[in-house]
Design a protein around this motif. Sequence first.
Motif, short mmCIF file in Angstrom:
data_model
loop_
_atom_site.label_atom_id
_atom_site.label_comp_id
_atom_site.label_asym_id
_atom_site.label_seq_id
_atom_site.Cartn_x
_atom_site.Cartn_y
_atom_site.Cartn_z
N PRO A 1 0.81 -1.51 -0.23
CA PRO A 1 -0.06 0.24 -0.36
C PRO A 1 0.85 0.89 -0.56
CG PRO A 1 -0.61 -1.38 1.90
CD PRO A 1 0.94 -1.98 1.20
N THR A 2 1.05 2.15 -1.01
CA THR A 2 1.39 3.24 -1.49
C THR A 2 0.54 4.67 -1.06
OG1 THR A 2 0.92 3.44 -3.53
CG2 THR A 2 3.13 2.42 -2.94
N ALA A 3 -0.33 4.58 -1.05
CA ALA A 3 -1.15 5.85 -1.16
C ALA A 3 -2.86 5.50 -0.36
CB ALA A 3 -0.95 6.89 -2.42
N LEU A 4 -3.39 7.02 -0.01
CA LEU A 4 -4.81 7.39 0.51
C LEU A 4 -5.48 8.54 -0.21
CD1 LEU A 4 -3.88 6.95 4.51
CD2 LEU A 4 -4.68 5.05 2.80
N LEU A 5 -6.68 8.32 -0.48
CA LEU A 5 -7.31 8.83 -1.81
C LEU A 5 -8.60 9.22 -0.25
CD1 LEU A 5 -7.29 6.93 -5.04
CD2 LEU A 5 -5.81 8.37 -4.15
N PRO A 6 -8.47 9.82 -0.42
CA PRO A 6 -9.89 10.41 0.60
C PRO A 6 -10.87 11.29 0.09
CG PRO A 6 -8.28 11.86 1.62
CD PRO A 6 -7.63 10.91 0.63
N GLY A 7 -12.27 11.05 0.30
CA GLY A 7 -13.45 11.17 -0.53
C GLY A 7 -13.67 10.38 -1.64
N ALA A 8 -12.87 8.83 -2.15
CA ALA A 8 -12.83 8.08 -2.72
C ALA A 8 -13.77 7.55 -3.37
CB ALA A 8 -11.50 7.49 -3.77
N GLY A 9 -14.44 7.16 -4.54
CA GLY A 9 -16.05 6.42 -5.11
C GLY A 9 -14.99 4.75 -4.70
N PRO A 10 -16.21 4.02 -5.20
CA PRO A 10 -16.27 2.46 -4.57
C PRO A 10 -15.19 2.27 -6.22
CG PRO A 10 -18.32 2.85 -5.55
CD PRO A 10 -17.35 4.47 -5.10
N ALA A 11 -14.48 1.58 -5.89
CA ALA A 11 -13.52 0.28 -7.03
C ALA A 11 -13.06 -0.68 -6.42
CB ALA A 11 -12.14 1.28 -7.26
#
Length: 178
Positions: free
Chosen positions: A23-33
């Motif tokens: 794991p390298t990054a976080l995406l705040p407010g991301a949609g489902p994937a």
Amino acid sequence: MPVGVVVQRRPGVTRWQKWAYTPTALLPGAGPAHWKLLREDGDTAEFHIGTATLTLWRTDAEAYRIGLAEPVVCAYVILQPGEDEWPFKLKLITANPHEAMQYADGGEDVVEKVPMPPALVAWVQEWTDQHYVEEPFVKRKRKRYHEDKVEDGIGDPRIAQASDVYRAPSSARKNRLS
């Protein structure tokens, strides 16, 4: 807050492991994937493997303060082995270092520390400042006396002793040696 997790896939360094996932990054407010390919550069690829809700609890406010005091503020991504074609499934995202340590102790899940983006740090900091209540330290005091004024244990006259409890049983030792 929904937070997406980006995992980097690189070639493994041993012949037993074809790929290494980190794991390298976080995406705040991301949609489902679900393992959506974001970028590919030769053998290295980055995937948005999923989105989980980062939930903050009032009882964990002190632990969040500990995490916010680190030089690099991080969230913890917990991945569990996948059942389908993908090697991992996103289990949890937490800002609580104590909770992450409990998942790491189990040994089945992969727990990785991932730096928080500045917007996520500000959100956690604001929430913690609003909900943290410092508990005053209360020193425990020992009682320096026996409440019932009676000693229990080896020297207690209420306990019948056939012999000295500290003496080794010589008769049993002689029977074993014979």
